[in-house]
Design a protein around this motif. Structure first.
Motif, short mmCIF file in Angstrom:
data_model
loop_
_atom_site.label_atom_id
_atom_site.label_comp_id
_atom_site.label_asym_id
_atom_site.label_seq_id
_atom_site.Cartn_x
_atom_site.Cartn_y
_atom_site.Cartn_z
N LYS A 96 2.92 -8.32 -1.44
CA LYS A 96 2.00 -8.53 -2.54
C LYS A 96 1.39 -7.21 -3.04
O LYS A 96 0.91 -7.14 -4.16
CB LYS A 96 0.88 -9.48 -2.11
N GLN A 97 1.42 -6.21 -2.18
CA GLN A 97 0.82 -4.93 -2.53
C GLN A 97 1.81 -3.97 -3.18
O GLN A 97 1.41 -2.89 -3.64
CB GLN A 97 0.23 -4.27 -1.27
N LEU A 98 3.09 -4.35 -3.23
CA LEU A 98 4.12 -3.42 -3.70
C LEU A 98 3.89 -2.95 -5.13
O LEU A 98 4.07 -1.77 -5.45
CB LEU A 98 5.51 -4.07 -3.57
N ASP A 99 3.50 -3.86 -6.03
CA ASP A 99 3.31 -3.47 -7.42
C ASP A 99 2.18 -2.45 -7.54
O ASP A 99 2.31 -1.44 -8.24
CB ASP A 99 3.01 -4.70 -8.27
N ASP A 100 1.07 -2.69 -6.85
CA ASP A 100 -0.04 -1.75 -6.89
C ASP A 100 0.36 -0.41 -6.30
O ASP A 100 0.01 0.66 -6.83
CB ASP A 100 -1.23 -2.33 -6.14
N ALA A 133 3.37 0.87 -6.20
CA ALA A 133 4.28 1.53 -7.14
C ALA A 133 3.52 2.18 -8.29
O ALA A 133 3.84 3.30 -8.72
CB ALA A 133 5.30 0.52 -7.67
N ARG A 134 2.50 1.51 -8.81
CA ARG A 134 1.71 2.08 -9.90
C ARG A 134 0.96 3.34 -9.44
O ARG A 134 0.90 4.34 -10.16
CB ARG A 134 0.73 1.03 -10.43
N ARG A 135 0.38 3.26 -8.25
CA ARG A 135 -0.35 4.42 -7.71
C ARG A 135 0.59 5.60 -7.49
O ARG A 135 0.26 6.75 -7.78
CB ARG A 135 -1.04 4.04 -6.41
#
Length: 346
Positions: free
Chosen positions: A327-331, A333-335
Motif C-alpha cells: 500500500k505504501q509503494l505509490d507514496d 515511488a513519488r518520494r
C-alpha cells in the motif's frame, strides 16, 4: 459396445511403431506400461525425467524406453528414442483399451431423433439423447447420459465420455475428446442493467471447435453472443476451466486446470496457461505466450515469452508486513522521484 481387452505387442512391433532403436529380444511381448520402480517383466517402462534415473539400474521391467545417452546404464532390453516422453505418449494410446475403434451400436434406452444423421460404427450409450438435426461422423462414441443438442455436428472419431452436454448449434471437429461433465455451448454471461435489475442478453452465436481438441471434466465453453466462440485445432483444455463467450483460442494452445478467460479475449497459437490463470476480457494474447500458474492478466500481451504475477507463499507474519508495504509503494515511488529530480537539479 463392450471394449476389448488391451492388446499385447512385441518389442519389435513397438520399436517400429515409434521409430526407435531396439536393443534386445524383439520377440518379447509387452502387455502394458508401468513406472521403472513398479514394472514387471511383461511391462515396458520409460525414463523421461532424470529424477527417476536412480530407479533405472534396479528396474524389473521387460524393457525401458529411454534416451540413447542412458542406454549404457540400462540392465534390461530397451528402446532408444530422442524424445522418450513423446514415445511414452504414443505407447499409452496403444495400450489403452478405451481407444480401440468402436464397433458401433445404439443402446435401446438412447433417444435419437429421426432426422439425426449417424455415421458408420457410431456408438450411442444408455440414456443418451441425440436431438433433431444432429450430425455424428463415423466412429463417434457418445457415452451414457450425454445430450447432443439440435443442429450440432460432431466430427469423425470424436468421443464423448458419459454425461457430456453439447448444446444446440455447436460444431466439433474430428477426434475430439470431451470428458464427463463438460458443457459445450451453454449461454454466455451476458446481461444489461437498467439501474434496478438485470436483463438477459440472448446468446445467438455458437461454439466452433477444431480437430484433435480435448476438454477436461466439468469445464465450460460458452456460446458467443453474436459471433461464435472459437477453439482452434489441437487445443488441450484441462478440468474445471471456464471459457466465456466470444473467446478465441489459437491452434496448439494448452490451458491447465481452473483457468478462467473472460469474454471476447483472444489467445494466440502455441500458448500455455498455467493452473488458475485468469485473463480479463477483451484482451489479445499473442502467439507463443506462457503464463505461469495463478497469474492475473489484465492487459494485452504483444510479445511472446513467459509472464507471471502474484507473490509466492510465505509465512503469514511476513506476508502481513509485505501487504502493508504494498500500500505504501505509490507514496515511496513519488518520494523517490522527487529526490531524483532534486539531485539532478542540484
Amino acid at each position: 459396445m463392450t471394449q476389448p481387452a488391451p492388446p499385447t505387442f512385441t518389442l519389435a512391433a513397438l520399436a517400429e511403431q515409434l521409430g526407435a532403436k531396439l536393443v534386445g529380444d524383439g520377440t518379447r511381448r509387452m502387455t502394458g506400461l508401468a513406472t521403472l520402480r513398479d514394472a514387471g517383466p511383461d511391462q515396458i517402462a520409460f525414463l523421461a525425467n532424470l529424477s527417476y534415473l536412480k530407479d533405472l539400474t534396479s528396474t524389473r521391467a521387460g524393457a525401458v524406453l529411454l534416451h540413447p545417452e542412458h542406454a549404457g546404464e540400462c540392465p534390461v532390453d530397451h528402446l532408444e528414442l530422442d524424445n522418450p516422453y513423446l514415445g511414452f505418449a504414443q505407447l499409452s494410446r496403444l495400450f489403452d483399451p478405451f481407444l480401440a475403434r468402436p464397433t458401433g451400436g445404439i443402446h435401446p434406452s438412447a433417444v435419437v431423433a429421426e432426422d439425426a444423421r449417424v455415421g458408420e460404427r457410431v456408438e450411442i450409450g444408455p440414456q443418451a439423447v441425440i436431438e433433431s438435426g444432429v450430425e455424428l461422423g463415423d466412429e463417434v462414441v457418445v457415452g451414457a447420459g450425454c445430450v447432443v443438442g439440435s443442429r450440432s455436428r460432431i466430427g469423425a472419431g470424436s468421443r464423448l465420455h458419459p454425461n457430456v452436454t453439447v448444446c444446440h448449434g455447436v460444431v466439433i471437429g474430428e477426434r475430439a475428446i470431451l470428458h464427463s461433465g463438460c458443457v459445450i455451448g451453454g449461454d454466455g454471461f451476458g446481461f444489461a442493467h437498467d439501474g434496478g435489475r438485470w436483463h438477459k442478453i440472448a446468446q445467438l452465436g455458437g461454439v466452433v471447435m477444431g480437430d484433435d481438441v480435448e476438454v477436461g471434466s466439468c469445464s465450460s465453453i460458452d456460446r458467443g453472443a453474436l459471433d461464435d466462440t472459437v477453439i482452434g485445432n489441437d487445443v488441450k483444455i484441462d478440468s474445471q476451466v471456464q471459457i466465456a463467450h466470444n473467446v478465441r483460442i489459437g491452434d496448439h494452445s494448452a490451458l491447465a486446470g481452473c483457468v478462467g478467460i473472460a469474454g471476447s479475449t483472444q489467445v494466440g497459437r502455441n500458448c500455455m496457461l498455467g493452473g488458475g490463470v485468469g485473463l480479463s476480457g477483451h484482451l489479445t494474447i499473442c502467439d507463443g505466450v506462457q503464463v505461469t500458474g495463478m497469474s492475473l492478466v489484465t492487459n494485452s500481451i504483444h510479445e511472446p515469452g513467459i509472464y507471471s504475477s502474484g507473490t509466492g507463499a510465505m509465512q503469514n507474519a511476513q506476508w502481513r508486513k509485505n501487504a502493508v508495504r504494498f500500500k505504501q509503494l505509490d507514496d515511496i515511488a513519488r518520494r523517490l522521484a522527487r529526490l531524483e529530480k532534486r539531485d539532478q537539479e542540484g
